[in-house]
Write an enzyme that holds these catalytic residues in place. Sequence first.
Site, PDB file in Angstrom:
ATOM      1  N   LYS B 192      -0.331 -76.207  61.432  1.00  0.00           N
ATOM      2  CA  LYS B 192      -1.812 -76.405  61.902  1.00  0.00           C
ATOM      3  C   LYS B 192      -1.770 -77.154  63.255  1.00  0.00           C
ATOM      4  O   LYS B 192      -1.512 -78.274  63.489  1.00  0.00           O
ATOM      5  CB  LYS B 192      -2.489 -77.310  60.796  1.00  0.00           C
ATOM      6  CG  LYS B 192      -3.991 -77.418  61.093  1.00  0.00           C
ATOM      7  CD  LYS B 192      -4.615 -78.330  60.433  1.00  0.00           C
ATOM      8  CE  LYS B 192      -4.944 -79.831  60.905  1.00  0.00           C
ATOM      9  NZ  LYS B 192      -5.424 -79.710  62.528  1.00  0.00           N
ATOM     10  N   GLU B 268       5.649 -88.978  62.620  1.00  0.00           N
ATOM     11  CA  GLU B 268       5.718 -89.622  63.986  1.00  0.00           C
ATOM     12  C   GLU B 268       4.321 -89.866  64.399  1.00  0.00           C
ATOM     13  O   GLU B 268       3.423 -88.845  64.463  1.00  0.00           O
ATOM     14  CB  GLU B 268       6.165 -88.343  65.127  1.00  0.00           C
ATOM     15  CG  GLU B 268       7.402 -87.554  64.796  1.00  0.00           C
ATOM     16  CD  GLU B 268       8.631 -88.579  65.158  1.00  0.00           C
ATOM     17  OE1 GLU B 268       8.460 -89.555  65.637  1.00  0.00           O
ATOM     18  OE2 GLU B 268       9.549 -88.071  64.870  1.00  0.00           O
ATOM     19  N   CYS B 302       2.355 -91.082  72.688  1.00  0.00           N
ATOM     20  CA  CYS B 302       2.665 -91.944  71.351  1.00  0.00           C
ATOM     21  C   CYS B 302       3.920 -92.963  72.091  1.00  0.00           C
ATOM     22  O   CYS B 302       3.641 -94.237  71.437  1.00  0.00           O
ATOM     23  CB  CYS B 302       3.167 -91.165  70.363  1.00  0.00           C
ATOM     24  SG  CYS B 302       4.598 -90.154  70.773  1.00  0.00           S
ATOM     25  N   GLU B 405      -3.509 -99.592  69.511  1.00  0.00           N
ATOM     26  CA  GLU B 405      -2.985 -98.581  70.119  1.00  0.00           C
ATOM     27  C   GLU B 405      -4.386 -97.874  70.819  1.00  0.00           C
ATOM     28  O   GLU B 405      -5.144 -97.751  70.102  1.00  0.00           O
ATOM     29  CB  GLU B 405      -2.521 -97.511  69.433  1.00  0.00           C
ATOM     30  CG  GLU B 405      -1.894 -96.308  70.142  1.00  0.00           C
ATOM     31  CD  GLU B 405      -1.113 -95.146  69.621  1.00  0.00           C
ATOM     32  OE1 GLU B 405      -1.849 -94.969  68.284  1.00  0.00           O
ATOM     33  OE2 GLU B 405      -0.276 -94.545  69.932  1.00  0.00           O
TER      34      GLU B 405
END
Lengths: 516, 502
Positions: B192, B268, B302, B405
């Site tokens: 996906k 991740e 990331c 973040e």
Amino acid sequence: MLAHSRIVSRKLYNLNTIRCFSHLPLSVPIKLPNGLEYEQPTGLFINNKFVPSKQHKTFEVINPSTEEEICHVYEGREDDVETAVQAASNAFENGSWATIDPFIRGQCLHKLADLIEKDKEIVASIESLDNGKSIQNARGDVQLVINYLKSTAGIADKIDGQLINSGSNYFNYTKREPLGVCGQIIPWNFPLLMWAWKIAPALVTGNTVVMKTAEATPLSALYVSQFIPKAGIPPGVFNIVSGFGKIVGEAITTHPNIKKVAFTGSTKTGIHIYRSAATTLKKVTLELGGKSPNIVFGDANLKNAVQNIMTGIYFNSGEVCCAGSRVYVQDTVYDQLIEEIRAAAENVKVGDPFNENTFQGAQTSQMQLTKILEYVDIGKKEGATLVTGGERIGNKGYFVRPTIFSDVREDMRIVKEEIFGPVVTISKFSTIDEVVKMANDSEYGLAAGIHTSNINTAVKVADRLKAGTVWINTYNDFHPCVPFGGFNASGLGREMSMEALNGYLQVKGVRAKLYD
Amino acid sequence: MSTVTKVSNIHGVSVEYNQPLGLFINNEFVKSSDQEKIKTFNPSNGEYIVSFYAASEKDTNLAIDVAERAYCSSWSNTTPNERSELLDKLYHLTKKNRELLGTIETLDTGKPFHSNSLNDIDQILEVIRYYSGSCDKLTTGETFITENNYHRYTVKQPYGVVGLIVPWNYPLAMAAWKLFGCLAAGNTVVIKPSEHTSLSLLYYGKLLVEAGLPPGVVNIIPGYGEITGRAIAMSDKLQKLSFTGSTRVGKLMMEMSGQSNMKDVTLECGGKSPAVVFRDANLDNAASWIATGICYNSGQNCTATSRVYADKNIYNELISKIVEEIKQNWKISSTFDPFDDDGTLGPIINNTQYDRVTDFIHVGSHIEKLNRIDIFKELGECKGNYINPVIFTDVPQTSVLIQNEIFGPVLTISKFTTYDEVVKLVNDSRYGLAAAAFTEDYRLAHQFTKEVEAGTVWINSSNDECIGMPFGGFKMSGIGRELGATGVESYLQTKSVHFNLR
């Protein structure tokens, strides 16, 4: 009808001498028996260029299926080896090959494989022309070459060392580094496949190479060398000096700037090379002779076993280091099998290599033909039963009938010594212990075959056989990631798989003290 | 099930191609079972591009069934070398389609074509080559010498069908990081892409067919996380799931695995990766890598270098060097067109993310009242979600901007005095994806490397990727590893075998 090849510049030299002085062109046109035409490079391959040998000597290349000359190629001597070693040294010390991202070396090898693949029918034809093997066999070889180059290309970026934990005060690691200039001496039975088995692990690990091809079969390696620069491999990384063992081979084995010698050939020559290399402490790997046992147990699938026995001994006209040249059949199925093996051998199609139906082509040289027929005589004199074959076919081309001896004693010369032709001995046995003893009673230990359906037999006999490769329910069956090489007098070191690469790498251990 | 899509840039160069819009199941593009579609927009100008079909729960389960059948009937019978050849074909097809794939990626994400999208495709080529070479080498087991009458060994086997869920920041590249290793290991796949960026992976379906991939081996099902993602994570037929995305959703993936069949989960997730600049560092080098670390992909990364700690002795000098680096090398295209080669900064992916980032900037400026450096003058009216890089200095460790973040071009810089102090600051984070340190001292480099809680450590660089090395996070940045050998290992299970012989 056996075809012949066309030669240019016949008038320049006397066909009765093997070696000549020549202004031989650096490439000659050759028309193959199947109608294809191509340009055959004849020079030595140094610094990515084809060059004449310094002394302009040449030697003839013979088509073993017609005994006619194909062409001449340049013959290298000590001074040419010196030039090649200088080129390879320079490429290693001052060039980028040894230190670039290994991924790029892998890409080059991959490209080399692609280029060979594009031209594969010509390459296979050259192999059949020069070596005498059937075209179907040659095509198989070329596919193995392509597969092996691609497989080795895929290891390039995966060569690792270790981090060793000995506590916080230290930082320990290992790295595996190339050796330098490697000398490679290859045989005539699988010219291009042996070229691939040698060039790939050496180059992918960052070494540079000076290679001597067999004087009987120099053509295919020279032909594919034109792809080396196209594959992005820098000049000097790979070099070929065609020539003779006593001159070129000796020069390579004794050259002080060559760090390693890799040799495939007879055990006798292997011993000599090992001794020569010792004076300059070169690393040495040897792929030598064999007299491999092929064992059929009563519970085996007998139809498959017969097929594997055929493949084991008649594939490549028996000129295979790991040929299953001693067959052992369990007594419970002996009578049945000996008949089936004989019938199968008599059914093997021998003849013109360029005939699509031919399985077994010509032996590669006059010398080899003579040796094989001598062993047939020896076998007869020793009292073995000649079941079938045992003679030359025709009088043009080095063709031998598939041959079987039975009723042999283990101490006969035809059972002990490597014949390197389509000659197999068949012995009977009763128990596992008995056959393991007979199988292991050899100075060699290259390969072995076991045919059985039983779990215990398969595993335990494989464990007990002193052989570098054991085949179970198959024979002469290779995969690029499965190592191949000999125990005992069959050799030192391994080809294929990561093991081959280890032979071209040396380990550096680094231990850093971080704190006082 | 496709449409002709025209992509053009201000230079008048345009590309027309056939964009598949259906779900890619069994090597065919099909409509979703409930006809649901998702609209996708060009973030550089807000324009609507096209609508593609969204996979319902029913579609997802169908795709999983198809993948299972493909595994049993064909894929599990392929040899590693056959898979290797197929991946090689994909390599050549990807190379042939490099510019087009980069174009689609830029259209859908706004990433600058020349300095970003094409890099993604080039990395994907490396990844395919790596995994094509790995099929017969990184799937090996071991033999063990134990007592004589035993034959003991381990074998590595694929899971069967694996679910992959990938994010929007590097749509095709993140898919590549998972897909090729997963296929090399012998699994079939249901993947996906993010609902914001499905176009490139859908197009890639065409290349999969052209390469000769058997039907059902890879199934591409765009959809919403709450519907399609959930259906994948809750499926009882998948034994393995690999996800890249936010930590928040990563946690949900783990929960859903626990609620369903305890499928193995590789995650991740997010990061707040620090860079520490010691006083002996080469400051030009540090500034250059830090600038890249926060600006590349507009900070939507990331492993973005999002917080800097600099030794007080070189603090001010470093700040001016970073500012200078960004000024010289990082700018938004003057035409706001990511196909224009004068820009290296693209837009933020969508309004939601844009608001998120600007909210953080607002908190930093107006609530925490931090020192703020705006390197470029304020952006005028533009239709795209563009944000200029912002630096906040003297940022306290407790700042919202350090503890969270941001996923945008917002950098915090703080001062430190001693080594022990900075190691504590660096590890004071629930994340642990990556870290960088700049120093010329051998011992210090090793000490930092050992003590920092991060899955990847860079010394004297940052965001310096090497696809042959394992990648993944400590702490809440993730579970498990991918890339390198781990990119195949994580899609294999170990079976220990004992033969007792007579």
